[in-house]
Write a protein that holds these residues in place. Structure first.
Motif, mmCIF file in Angstrom:
data_model
loop_
_atom_site.group_PDB
_atom_site.id
_atom_site.type_symbol
_atom_site.label_atom_id
_atom_site.label_comp_id
_atom_site.label_asym_id
_atom_site.label_seq_id
_atom_site.Cartn_x
_atom_site.Cartn_y
_atom_site.Cartn_z
ATOM 1 N N TYR A 4 5.182 12.588 -26.248
ATOM 2 C CA TYR A 4 4.624 11.315 -25.808
ATOM 3 C C TYR A 4 3.114 11.436 -25.617
ATOM 4 O O TYR A 4 2.558 12.531 -25.648
ATOM 5 C CB TYR A 4 5.306 10.816 -24.539
ATOM 6 N N GLN A 5 2.501 10.288 -25.404
ATOM 7 C CA GLN A 5 1.061 10.217 -25.168
ATOM 8 C C GLN A 5 0.797 9.846 -23.715
ATOM 9 O O GLN A 5 1.582 9.130 -23.099
ATOM 10 C CB GLN A 5 0.401 9.157 -26.049
ATOM 11 N N GLN A 6 -0.322 10.326 -23.196
ATOM 12 C CA GLN A 6 -0.792 9.963 -21.868
ATOM 13 C C GLN A 6 -2.262 9.597 -21.976
ATOM 14 O O GLN A 6 -2.981 10.137 -22.819
ATOM 15 C CB GLN A 6 -0.693 11.139 -20.895
ATOM 16 N N MET A 7 -2.705 8.719 -21.078
ATOM 17 C CA MET A 7 -4.126 8.418 -20.999
ATOM 18 C C MET A 7 -4.710 9.158 -19.816
ATOM 19 O O MET A 7 -4.092 9.224 -18.749
ATOM 20 C CB MET A 7 -4.385 6.924 -20.823
ATOM 21 N N LEU A 38 -15.021 18.467 -16.416
ATOM 22 C CA LEU A 38 -15.516 17.251 -15.786
ATOM 23 C C LEU A 38 -14.440 16.755 -14.833
ATOM 24 O O LEU A 38 -13.252 16.889 -15.121
ATOM 25 C CB LEU A 38 -15.800 16.175 -16.841
ATOM 26 N N PRO A 39 -14.801 16.190 -13.698
ATOM 27 C CA PRO A 39 -13.771 15.658 -12.805
ATOM 28 C C PRO A 39 -13.084 14.448 -13.430
ATOM 29 O O PRO A 39 -13.689 13.711 -14.211
ATOM 30 C CB PRO A 39 -14.550 15.270 -11.550
ATOM 31 N N GLY A 40 -11.837 14.261 -13.089
ATOM 32 C CA GLY A 40 -11.058 13.141 -13.610
ATOM 33 C C GLY A 40 -9.590 13.497 -13.608
ATOM 34 O O GLY A 40 -9.175 14.458 -12.965
ATOM 35 N N GLY A 41 -8.803 12.735 -14.346
ATOM 36 C CA GLY A 41 -7.378 13.033 -14.392
ATOM 37 C C GLY A 41 -6.593 11.918 -15.036
ATOM 38 O O GLY A 41 -7.148 11.038 -15.693
ATOM 39 N N GLY A 42 -5.300 11.963 -14.829
ATOM 40 C CA GLY A 42 -4.390 11.032 -15.467
ATOM 41 C C GLY A 42 -4.409 9.650 -14.841
ATOM 42 O O GLY A 42 -4.724 9.467 -13.670
ATOM 43 N N SER A 43 -4.050 8.699 -15.653
ATOM 44 C CA SER A 43 -3.950 7.307 -15.227
ATOM 45 C C SER A 43 -2.511 7.023 -14.814
ATOM 46 O O SER A 43 -1.571 7.464 -15.465
ATOM 47 C CB SER A 43 -4.352 6.412 -16.399
ATOM 48 N N ASP A 44 -2.347 6.296 -13.711
ATOM 49 C CA ASP A 44 -1.017 5.862 -13.292
ATOM 50 C C ASP A 44 -0.657 4.569 -14.017
ATOM 51 O O ASP A 44 -1.544 3.783 -14.384
ATOM 52 C CB ASP A 44 -0.982 5.623 -11.780
ATOM 53 N N PHE A 45 0.629 4.324 -14.195
ATOM 54 C CA PHE A 45 1.075 3.108 -14.858
ATOM 55 C C PHE A 45 0.507 1.894 -14.129
ATOM 56 O O PHE A 45 0.575 1.797 -12.906
ATOM 57 C CB PHE A 45 2.606 3.036 -14.877
ATOM 58 N N GLY A 46 -0.068 0.972 -14.895
ATOM 59 C CA GLY A 46 -0.606 -0.259 -14.339
ATOM 60 C C GLY A 46 -2.080 -0.191 -13.961
ATOM 61 O O GLY A 46 -2.695 -1.224 -13.709
ATOM 62 N N THR A 48 -6.099 0.313 -14.607
ATOM 63 C CA THR A 48 -7.088 0.291 -15.676
ATOM 64 C C THR A 48 -7.738 1.678 -15.712
ATOM 65 O O THR A 48 -7.678 2.425 -14.721
ATOM 66 C CB THR A 48 -8.180 -0.772 -15.420
ATOM 67 N N PRO A 49 -8.376 2.046 -16.823
ATOM 68 C CA PRO A 49 -9.069 3.334 -16.853
ATOM 69 C C PRO A 49 -10.111 3.460 -15.734
ATOM 70 O O PRO A 49 -10.232 4.525 -15.116
ATOM 71 C CB PRO A 49 -9.720 3.359 -18.235
ATOM 72 N N GLU A 50 -10.825 2.382 -15.451
ATOM 73 C CA GLU A 50 -11.845 2.417 -14.405
ATOM 74 C C GLU A 50 -11.230 2.646 -13.026
ATOM 75 O O GLU A 50 -11.750 3.429 -12.224
ATOM 76 C CB GLU A 50 -12.665 1.116 -14.420
ATOM 77 N N GLU A 51 -10.108 1.968 -12.740
ATOM 78 C CA GLU A 51 -9.416 2.162 -11.460
ATOM 79 C C GLU A 51 -8.918 3.600 -11.332
ATOM 80 O O GLU A 51 -9.042 4.219 -10.273
ATOM 81 C CB GLU A 51 -8.228 1.206 -11.340
ATOM 82 N N ALA A 52 -8.355 4.114 -12.413
ATOM 83 C CA ALA A 52 -7.845 5.487 -12.405
ATOM 84 C C ALA A 52 -8.973 6.477 -12.128
ATOM 85 O O ALA A 52 -8.803 7.412 -11.339
ATOM 86 C CB ALA A 52 -7.171 5.808 -13.744
ATOM 87 N N LEU A 53 -10.122 6.273 -12.741
ATOM 88 C CA LEU A 53 -11.226 7.206 -12.563
ATOM 89 C C LEU A 53 -11.774 7.151 -11.142
ATOM 90 O O LEU A 53 -12.029 8.196 -10.522
ATOM 91 C CB LEU A 53 -12.331 6.923 -13.581
ATOM 92 N N LYS A 54 -11.931 5.961 -10.591
ATOM 93 C CA LYS A 54 -12.394 5.852 -9.199
ATOM 94 C C LYS A 54 -11.425 6.576 -8.258
ATOM 95 O O LYS A 54 -11.850 7.296 -7.346
ATOM 96 C CB LYS A 54 -12.517 4.386 -8.793
ATOM 97 N N ARG A 55 -10.134 6.379 -8.466
ATOM 98 C CA ARG A 55 -9.117 7.024 -7.619
ATOM 99 C C ARG A 55 -9.173 8.540 -7.771
ATOM 100 O O ARG A 55 -9.196 9.284 -6.789
ATOM 101 C CB ARG A 55 -7.715 6.509 -7.972
ATOM 102 N N GLU A 56 -9.219 9.017 -9.018
ATOM 103 C CA GLU A 56 -9.228 10.456 -9.272
ATOM 104 C C GLU A 56 -10.454 11.133 -8.665
ATOM 105 O O GLU A 56 -10.350 12.210 -8.069
ATOM 106 C CB GLU A 56 -9.167 10.747 -10.777
ATOM 107 N N ILE A 57 -11.624 10.521 -8.794
ATOM 108 C CA ILE A 57 -12.846 11.125 -8.260
ATOM 109 C C ILE A 57 -12.810 11.141 -6.737
ATOM 110 O O ILE A 57 -13.231 12.111 -6.109
ATOM 111 C CB ILE A 57 -14.100 10.392 -8.791
ATOM 112 N N LYS A 58 -12.276 10.090 -6.142
ATOM 113 C CA LYS A 58 -12.130 10.064 -4.677
ATOM 114 C C LYS A 58 -11.163 11.165 -4.239
ATOM 115 O O LYS A 58 -11.440 11.896 -3.275
ATOM 116 C CB LYS A 58 -11.644 8.683 -4.217
#
Length: 142
Positions: A4-7, A38-46, A48-58
């Motif tokens: 499978y694929q993940q974002m 680089l800091p970051g990580g996986g996106s949760d279902f639902g 947006t990429p921007e929301e996921a990145l803000k959450r991951e960095i926090k």
């Protein structure tokens, strides 16, 4: 074997000296232990990429960021006995909202550094991370 694929998302965060933030994965991590990224990580279902990145960095660094614009899209594969994952990663240019905030790492990482592109050779970067740096380093950041 499941395929499978993940974002996932990554942050290109520059300080006032135009140095890039890198974090070192803890040696206890299953994926890429002890390597810089680089800091970051996986996106949760639902998300947006921007929301996921803000959450991951926090979560990973304890700081709030403003996500500005995408810089590059890269892909890599993670294989083990049960699954074959194709991860598609969007790298975004980001700014730290409050420059007074101190970086506080989660247990996923053991260290962080802001480095100029000329000094990245001192980090243990994977070939994948080197490809991201090469894709982004030609961009002129104001």
């Amino acid at each position: 074997m499941n395929q499978y694929q993940q974002m996932s998302v990554g942050a290109w965060i520059l300080n006032d000296k135009k140095e890039v933030l890198f974090v070192k994965r803890a040696k206890t991590e299953d994926f890429m232990p002890g390597q810089w990224e680089l800091p970051g990580g996986g996106s949760d279902f639902g998300e947006t990429p921007e929301e996921a990145l803000k959450r991951e960095i926090k979560e990973e660094c304890g700081i709030d960021i403003k996500v500005l614009n995408p810089l590059t899209v890269e892909t890599y594969f993670i294989e083990n006995n049960q699954e074959n994952i194709q991860r598609i990663e969007i790298i975004f240019y980001c700014e730290i909202i409050n420059k007074e905030q101190k970086i506080t790492l989660s247990s996923e990482h053991s260290d962080f550094k802001f480095l100029s592109l000329e000094n990245l050779g001192e980090l243990d970067l994977s070939e994948y991370m080197k490809s991201i740096v090469n894709a982004v380093k030609t961009i002129n950041f104001k």
